[in-house]
Design a protein around this motif. Sequence first.
Motif, PDB file in Angstrom:
ATOM      1  N   ALA A  40       0.845  -1.187   0.000  1.00  0.00           N
ATOM      2  CA  ALA A  40       0.000   0.000   0.000  1.00  0.00           C
ATOM      3  C   ALA A  40       0.886   1.244   0.000  1.00  0.00           C
ATOM      4  CB  ALA A  40      -0.901  -0.007   1.228  1.00  0.00           C
ATOM      5  N   PRO A  41       0.366   2.365  -0.439  1.00  0.00           N
ATOM      6  CA  PRO A  41       1.167   3.593  -0.475  1.00  0.00           C
ATOM      7  C   PRO A  41       1.765   3.930   0.884  1.00  0.00           C
ATOM      8  CG  PRO A  41      -0.875   3.908  -1.662  1.00  0.00           C
ATOM      9  CD  PRO A  41      -0.983   2.582  -0.993  1.00  0.00           C
ATOM     10  N   GLY A  42       3.057   4.165   0.917  1.00  0.00           N
ATOM     11  CA  GLY A  42       3.727   4.536   2.147  1.00  0.00           C
ATOM     12  C   GLY A  42       4.001   3.390   3.094  1.00  0.00           C
ATOM     13  N   ASP A  89      -7.644  -2.964   1.919  1.00  0.00           N
ATOM     14  CA  ASP A  89      -7.068  -3.922   0.971  1.00  0.00           C
ATOM     15  C   ASP A  89      -6.494  -3.227  -0.256  1.00  0.00           C
ATOM     16  OD1 ASP A  89      -9.821  -6.086   1.734  1.00  0.00           O
ATOM     17  OD2 ASP A  89      -7.753  -6.263   2.466  1.00  0.00           O
ATOM     18  N   THR A  90      -6.711  -1.935  -0.383  1.00  0.00           N
ATOM     19  CA  THR A  90      -6.174  -1.184  -1.511  1.00  0.00           C
ATOM     20  C   THR A  90      -4.655  -1.238  -1.501  1.00  0.00           C
ATOM     21  OG1 THR A  90      -8.057   0.330  -1.621  1.00  0.00           O
ATOM     22  CG2 THR A  90      -5.960   1.109  -2.538  1.00  0.00           C
ATOM     23  N   ALA A  91      -4.080  -1.703  -2.604  1.00  0.00           N
ATOM     24  CA  ALA A  91      -2.627  -1.862  -2.697  1.00  0.00           C
ATOM     25  C   ALA A  91      -2.274  -2.355  -4.100  1.00  0.00           C
ATOM     26  CB  ALA A  91      -2.127  -2.873  -1.663  1.00  0.00           C
ATOM     27  N   VAL A  92      -0.987  -2.358  -4.375  1.00  0.00           N
ATOM     28  CA  VAL A  92      -0.488  -3.077  -5.545  1.00  0.00           C
ATOM     29  C   VAL A  92      -0.199  -4.506  -5.090  1.00  0.00           C
ATOM     30  CG1 VAL A  92       1.303  -3.246  -7.292  1.00  0.00           C
ATOM     31  CG2 VAL A  92       0.503  -0.988  -6.546  1.00  0.00           C
ATOM     32  N   TYR A  93      -0.757  -5.457  -5.793  1.00  0.00           N
ATOM     33  CA  TYR A  93      -0.593  -6.863  -5.444  1.00  0.00           C
ATOM     34  C   TYR A  93       0.449  -7.494  -6.365  1.00  0.00           C
ATOM     35  CZ  TYR A  93      -4.503  -6.723  -2.236  1.00  0.00           C
ATOM     36  OH  TYR A  93      -5.322  -6.457  -1.154  1.00  0.00           O
ATOM     37  N   TYR A  94       1.409  -8.157  -5.744  1.00  0.00           N
ATOM     38  CA  TYR A  94       2.513  -8.764  -6.465  1.00  0.00           C
ATOM     39  C   TYR A  94       2.466 -10.286  -6.328  1.00  0.00           C
ATOM     40  CZ  TYR A  94       4.544  -4.082  -6.460  1.00  0.00           C
ATOM     41  OH  TYR A  94       4.767  -2.743  -6.645  1.00  0.00           O
ATOM     42  N   CYS A  95       2.665 -10.936  -7.443  1.00  0.00           N
ATOM     43  CA  CYS A  95       2.782 -12.391  -7.455  1.00  0.00           C
ATOM     44  C   CYS A  95       4.238 -12.759  -7.171  1.00  0.00           C
ATOM     45  CB  CYS A  95       2.357 -12.894  -8.826  1.00  0.00           C
ATOM     46  SG  CYS A  95       2.512 -14.673  -9.064  1.00  0.00           S
ATOM     47  N   HIS A  96       4.413 -13.825  -6.427  1.00  0.00           N
ATOM     48  CA  HIS A  96       5.752 -14.327  -6.113  1.00  0.00           C
ATOM     49  C   HIS A  96       5.773 -15.834  -6.321  1.00  0.00           C
ATOM     50  CE1 HIS A  96       8.596 -16.204  -3.193  1.00  0.00           C
ATOM     51  NE2 HIS A  96       9.415 -15.323  -3.751  1.00  0.00           N
ATOM     52  N   ALA A  97       6.890 -16.332  -6.801  1.00  0.00           N
ATOM     53  CA  ALA A  97       7.034 -17.783  -6.950  1.00  0.00           C
ATOM     54  C   ALA A  97       8.488 -18.181  -6.772  1.00  0.00           C
ATOM     55  CB  ALA A  97       6.527 -18.224  -8.320  1.00  0.00           C
ATOM     56  N   ILE A  98       8.672 -19.357  -6.223  1.00  0.00           N
ATOM     57  CA  ILE A  98      10.002 -19.970  -6.157  1.00  0.00           C
ATOM     58  C   ILE A  98      10.027 -21.010  -7.262  1.00  0.00           C
ATOM     59  CG2 ILE A  98      11.640 -21.277  -4.795  1.00  0.00           C
ATOM     60  CD1 ILE A  98      10.325 -20.064  -2.298  1.00  0.00           C
ATOM     61  N   GLY A 110       6.279 -10.792 -10.017  1.00  0.00           N
ATOM     62  CA  GLY A 110       5.570 -10.122 -11.083  1.00  0.00           C
ATOM     63  C   GLY A 110       5.714  -8.616 -10.941  1.00  0.00           C
ATOM     64  N   ARG A 111       5.174  -7.893 -11.905  1.00  0.00           N
ATOM     65  CA  ARG A 111       5.304  -6.431 -11.903  1.00  0.00           C
ATOM     66  C   ARG A 111       4.225  -5.761 -11.071  1.00  0.00           C
ATOM     67  NH1 ARG A 111       6.548  -4.350 -17.897  1.00  0.00           N
ATOM     68  NH2 ARG A 111       6.909  -2.454 -16.692  1.00  0.00           N
ATOM     69  N   GLY A 112       3.213  -6.519 -10.679  1.00  0.00           N
ATOM     70  CA  GLY A 112       2.172  -5.975  -9.813  1.00  0.00           C
ATOM     71  C   GLY A 112       0.913  -5.592 -10.557  1.00  0.00           C
ATOM     72  N   THR A 113      -0.199  -5.671  -9.837  1.00  0.00           N
ATOM     73  CA  THR A 113      -1.485  -5.231 -10.373  1.00  0.00           C
ATOM     74  C   THR A 113      -2.205  -4.438  -9.282  1.00  0.00           C
ATOM     75  OG1 THR A 113      -3.526  -5.960 -11.467  1.00  0.00           O
ATOM     76  CG2 THR A 113      -2.680  -7.389  -9.725  1.00  0.00           C
ATOM     77  N   GLN A 114      -2.766  -3.318  -9.663  1.00  0.00           N
ATOM     78  CA  GLN A 114      -3.387  -2.423  -8.704  1.00  0.00           C
ATOM     79  C   GLN A 114      -4.793  -2.900  -8.335  1.00  0.00           C
ATOM     80  OE1 GLN A 114      -2.163   0.638  -7.247  1.00  0.00           O
ATOM     81  NE2 GLN A 114      -4.016   0.363  -5.985  1.00  0.00           N
ATOM     82  N   VAL A 115      -5.046  -2.929  -7.049  1.00  0.00           N
ATOM     83  CA  VAL A 115      -6.394  -3.181  -6.526  1.00  0.00           C
ATOM     84  C   VAL A 115      -6.804  -1.963  -5.712  1.00  0.00           C
ATOM     85  CG1 VAL A 115      -7.794  -4.569  -4.959  1.00  0.00           C
ATOM     86  CG2 VAL A 115      -6.154  -5.679  -6.493  1.00  0.00           C
ATOM     87  N   THR A 116      -7.900  -1.356  -6.102  1.00  0.00           N
ATOM     88  CA  THR A 116      -8.403  -0.187  -5.395  1.00  0.00           C
ATOM     89  C   THR A 116      -9.818  -0.467  -4.911  1.00  0.00           C
ATOM     90  OG1 THR A 116      -7.071   1.283  -6.791  1.00  0.00           O
ATOM     91  CG2 THR A 116      -8.868   2.282  -5.535  1.00  0.00           C
ATOM     92  N   VAL A 117     -10.015  -0.328  -3.607  1.00  0.00           N
ATOM     93  CA  VAL A 117     -11.327  -0.541  -3.007  1.00  0.00           C
ATOM     94  C   VAL A 117     -11.888   0.814  -2.601  1.00  0.00           C
ATOM     95  CG1 VAL A 117     -12.643  -1.753  -1.236  1.00  0.00           C
ATOM     96  CG2 VAL A 117     -10.555  -2.785  -2.182  1.00  0.00           C
ATOM     97  N   SER A 118     -13.067   1.125  -3.106  1.00  0.00           N
ATOM     98  CA  SER A 118     -13.675   2.427  -2.833  1.00  0.00           C
ATOM     99  C   SER A 118     -14.871   2.279  -1.895  1.00  0.00           C
ATOM    100  CB  SER A 118     -14.125   3.080  -4.141  1.00  0.00           C
ATOM    101  OG  SER A 118     -15.144   2.306  -4.740  1.00  0.00           O
ATOM    102  N   SER A 119     -15.202   3.377  -1.252  1.00  0.00           N
ATOM    103  CA  SER A 119     -16.341   3.351  -0.312  1.00  0.00           C
ATOM    104  C   SER A 119     -17.648   3.639  -1.015  1.00  0.00           C
ATOM    105  CB  SER A 119     -16.110   4.383   0.788  1.00  0.00           C
ATOM    106  OG  SER A 119     -15.970   5.661   0.217  1.00  0.00           O
TER     107      SER A 119
END
Length: 119
Positions: A40-42, A89-98, A110-119
């Motif tokens: 998440a930001p910050g 839950d708002t954040a950039v979500y990154y996939c990780h794998a070994i 991964g490079r990330g995908t943005q998830v934004t949850v609004s009210s």
Amino acid sequence: QVQLVESGGGLVQAGGSLRLSCAASGSIFSINTMGWYRQAPGKQREFVAGITGGGVTNYADSVKGRFTISRDNAENTVYLHMNSLKLEDTAVYYCHAIIVVLTTPYNYWGRGTQVTVSS
């Protein structure tokens, strides 16, 4: 060369649902643990959920009961089903794998995908 490509992020209202996908491709011998992290930001990147090759799952306390991780070993793909989404839950979500390349395991992101949850 191995790549992880995420998809499925977007804007959703609080209480809604989203499904993230992450597909691994390239010179893959085998994939051990796959998982999702978010930032998440910050804030620092944090663990969200993980799943072993045998299907054993692990979740952060903040998402237990709301998120479900799954994987399709035949497609080298991991999913994150997110229900009852909250503003936090708002954040950039990154996939990780070994991933094992030849005989050596490496960490991939991964490079990330943005998830934004609004009210």
